[in-house]
Design an enzyme around this catalytic site. Structure first.
Site, PDB file in Angstrom:
ATOM      1  N   CYS A 165       0.814  -1.224   0.000  1.00 58.59           N
ATOM      2  CA  CYS A 165       0.000   0.000   0.000  1.00 58.59           C
ATOM      3  C   CYS A 165       0.847   1.274   0.000  1.00 58.59           C
ATOM      4  CB  CYS A 165      -0.955  -0.002   1.193  1.00 58.59           C
ATOM      5  SG  CYS A 165      -2.123  -1.370   1.144  1.00 58.59           S
ATOM      6  N   HIS A 177      -3.045   7.371   2.433  1.00 58.97           N
ATOM      7  CA  HIS A 177      -3.494   6.082   1.907  1.00 58.97           C
ATOM      8  C   HIS A 177      -4.843   5.749   2.517  1.00 58.97           C
ATOM      9  CE1 HIS A 177      -3.956   1.970   1.021  1.00 58.97           C
ATOM     10  NE2 HIS A 177      -3.611   1.540   2.229  1.00 58.97           N
ATOM     11  N   ASN A 229     -10.112   0.243   0.092  1.00 58.73           N
ATOM     12  CA  ASN A 229      -8.648   0.309   0.112  1.00 58.73           C
ATOM     13  C   ASN A 229      -8.125  -0.290  -1.191  1.00 58.73           C
ATOM     14  OD1 ASN A 229      -5.905  -0.177   0.451  1.00 58.73           O
ATOM     15  ND2 ASN A 229      -6.098  -0.836   2.599  1.00 58.73           N
TER      16      ASN A 229
END
Ligand code: COA
Length: 335
Positions: free
Chosen positions: A114, A256, A286
Site C-alpha cells: 500500500c 493512503h 482500500n
C-alpha cells in the site's frame, strides 16, 4: 535531489473497473452488515474487476489518461507500483508500456504494497533528478480482490480494485508540482502482519504444498491498525520537519485510504483539520498502491484539491512499509 533539477507533476489519470460491490452485497456472502463495515472502516462500496481482467489492464487505462492529462504520448520510463502483478514474473510494467505504444522504454514494477505509489513516485523523482530520465509515468494499479479470500470478511470488506497514474517531468525546484522532500521507511520484522504465505520462493523451495487459503492475503487487522496510525504519523512529521513546515501549512492531507478511522486518527495526531483530510474510501475502499492517485483524482474532480494547495501524501502498507511526500498541487486537469 539536485538543486537545479526537480521532478514536477504534469498529468493525472485514473480508472476504476465499472462493477461495484456494496456492503449489502457482502452481507449476502458472509456474516457482516453495512452498519458494521461503515462504522469500522468508512467504506460503503468497492469496485471489482470482472473475470479475466488483470492489473495490467487497469494500469493501461490509468496510464493512457495520465499521458493525455500531461499532453504527451510518451515518457522515458514507466514505473508501476502493484501488489498484484499479472504474473509472478515478468514484471507487469513492460507489458503496460508496450500497450501504451512505448515499446523500448525502461519499465519496471515496484513492490511496496500500500506504500507502493509513494515509493514509485520517489523512484521516478530520483530518475529525473539524476538525469537518467526527463519524464516518467508512475502508475499505482491493483486487482487486490484477486488475492483476497472471498470467505474472509475482514479483508473482503476492505479491499477494492483500481488504478491511478501521474506523469513526472523535469522542472525547477520550488515550482508548483515539484515533488519532495520524501520520507520512506520499513520494518521487515513485522512482515507477518500482512502476508500471502504461499506462492513465493519461500513456500516453493520448502517442497510443501500450500495449506488451504495460504495463497490469499492474510491480515492481522487490529495490529495493522495500530502500526498504520503510528508509522504514518511519524513519517509525516519527519517529512514536514525536512521541509521546515508545520501541520498548519498543509492544505490537503491525502493519506493512503486504508480505513477512515486510521486517516482521521493520523490527521488528528498531526493537528490537521478533518476538512483538510481528503477521502474517497467510501466509494472505492482500500485500493493499496492505487489509493493515493485515486484520492487525488477524486479530490481534484470534486474541486477539493485546487492549484496552489500544499499537499501532504502519506502511505502505509505491508512489509511493513511507509512513506510520505510533499508537493504543491499544480494547474493540471485530471483525466
Ligand atoms: N463484519 C463483521 N465482523 C467483522 C468484519 C466484518 N466485515 N471484519 C472483521 N470482523 C470481526 C472479526 O472477525 C473479529 O471477530 P472475532 O472476534 O469473532 O474473531 C472482530 O470483528 C474483531 O476483529 P478485529 O480485527 O479486532 O476488528 P477491528 O475492530 O480491528 O476491525 C478491521 C477490523 C479490519 C476493520 C480493522 O482491524 C482495520 O481496519 N485494520 C487495518 C486494516 C488495514 O488498514 N489494512 C491495510 C493496511 S494498508
Amino acid at each position: 535531489m539536485s538543486r537545479s533539477r526537480a521532478a514536477v507533476l504534469s498529468g493525472l489519470g485514473s480508472w476504476l473497473p465499472p462493477r461495484v460491490v456494496t456492503n449489502e452485497d457482502l452481507s449476502r456472502r458472509f456474516d457482516t452488515s453495512d452498519e458494521w463495515i461503515r462504522s469500522r472502516t468508512g467504506i460503503a462500496q468497492r469496485h471489482v474487476v470482472d473475470p479475466g481482467v488483470a492489473t495490467g489492464d487497469l494500469a493501461h487505462e490509468a496510464g493512457l489518461r495520465a499521458l493525455k492529462s500531461a499532453g504527451t504520448d510518451s515518457v522515458d520510463a514507466v514505473v508501476l507500483a502493484t501488489t498484484t502483478p499479472d504474473h509472478l514474473s515478468p514484471a507487469t510494467a513492460p507489458d503496460v508500456a508496450a500497450r501504451l505504444g512505448m515499446g523500448g522504454t525502461a519499465a519496471f514494477d515496484v513492490a511496496a504494497v500500500c506504500s507502493g505509489f509513494v515509493y514509485a513516485l520517489a523512484t521516478g523523482a530520483g530518475l529525473i533528478a539524476s538525469g537518467i530520465a526527463d519524464s516518467v509515468l508512475i502508475i499505482g494499479a491493483e486487482t487486490f480482490t484477486t488475492i483476497v479470500d472471498p470467505a474472509d470478511r475482514s479483508t473482503s470488506s476492505i479491499f477494492g480494485d483500481g488504478a491511478g497514474a501521474v506523469v513526472l517531468r523535469a522542472g525547477e525546484p520550488g515550482e508548483p508540482g515539484a515533488v519532495g522532500p520524501f520520507d520512506l521507511g520499513s520494518d521487515g520484522s513485522l512482515a507477518h502482519l500482512l502476508v500471502i504465505p504461499a506462492g513465493g520462493a519461500r513456500q516453493r523451495s520448502s517442497g510443501r504444498e500450500p495449506e488451504p487459503g495460504d495463497t490469499y492475503f492474510h491480515m492481522q487487522g487490529s495490529q495493522v491498525y495500530k502500526h498504520a496510525v503510528l508509522r504514518m504519523t511519524e513519517s509525516a512529521r519527519r517529512v514536514l520537519a525536512a521541509a521546515g513546515l508545520g501541520a498548519g501549512d498543509i492544505d490537503r492531507f491525502v493519506g493512503h485510504q486504508a480505513n477512515l478511522r486510521i486517516l482521521d486518527s493520523v490527521a488528528e495526531r498531526l493537528g490537521i483539520p478533518l476538512d483538510h483530510r481528503v477521502t474517497n474510501i467510501a466509494d472505492v475502499g482500500n485500493t493499496a498502491a492505487a489509493s493515493i492517485p485515486l484520492a487525488l483524482a477524486d479530490a481534484a474532480a470534486r474541486g477539493e484539491l485546487r492549484p496552489g494547495h500544499r499537499v501532504l501524501a502519506g502511505a502505509f502498507g505491508g512489509g511493513l512499509t511507509w512513506g510520505s511526500c510533499l508537493f504543491q498541487w499544480p494547474d493540471i486537469t485530471p483525466v
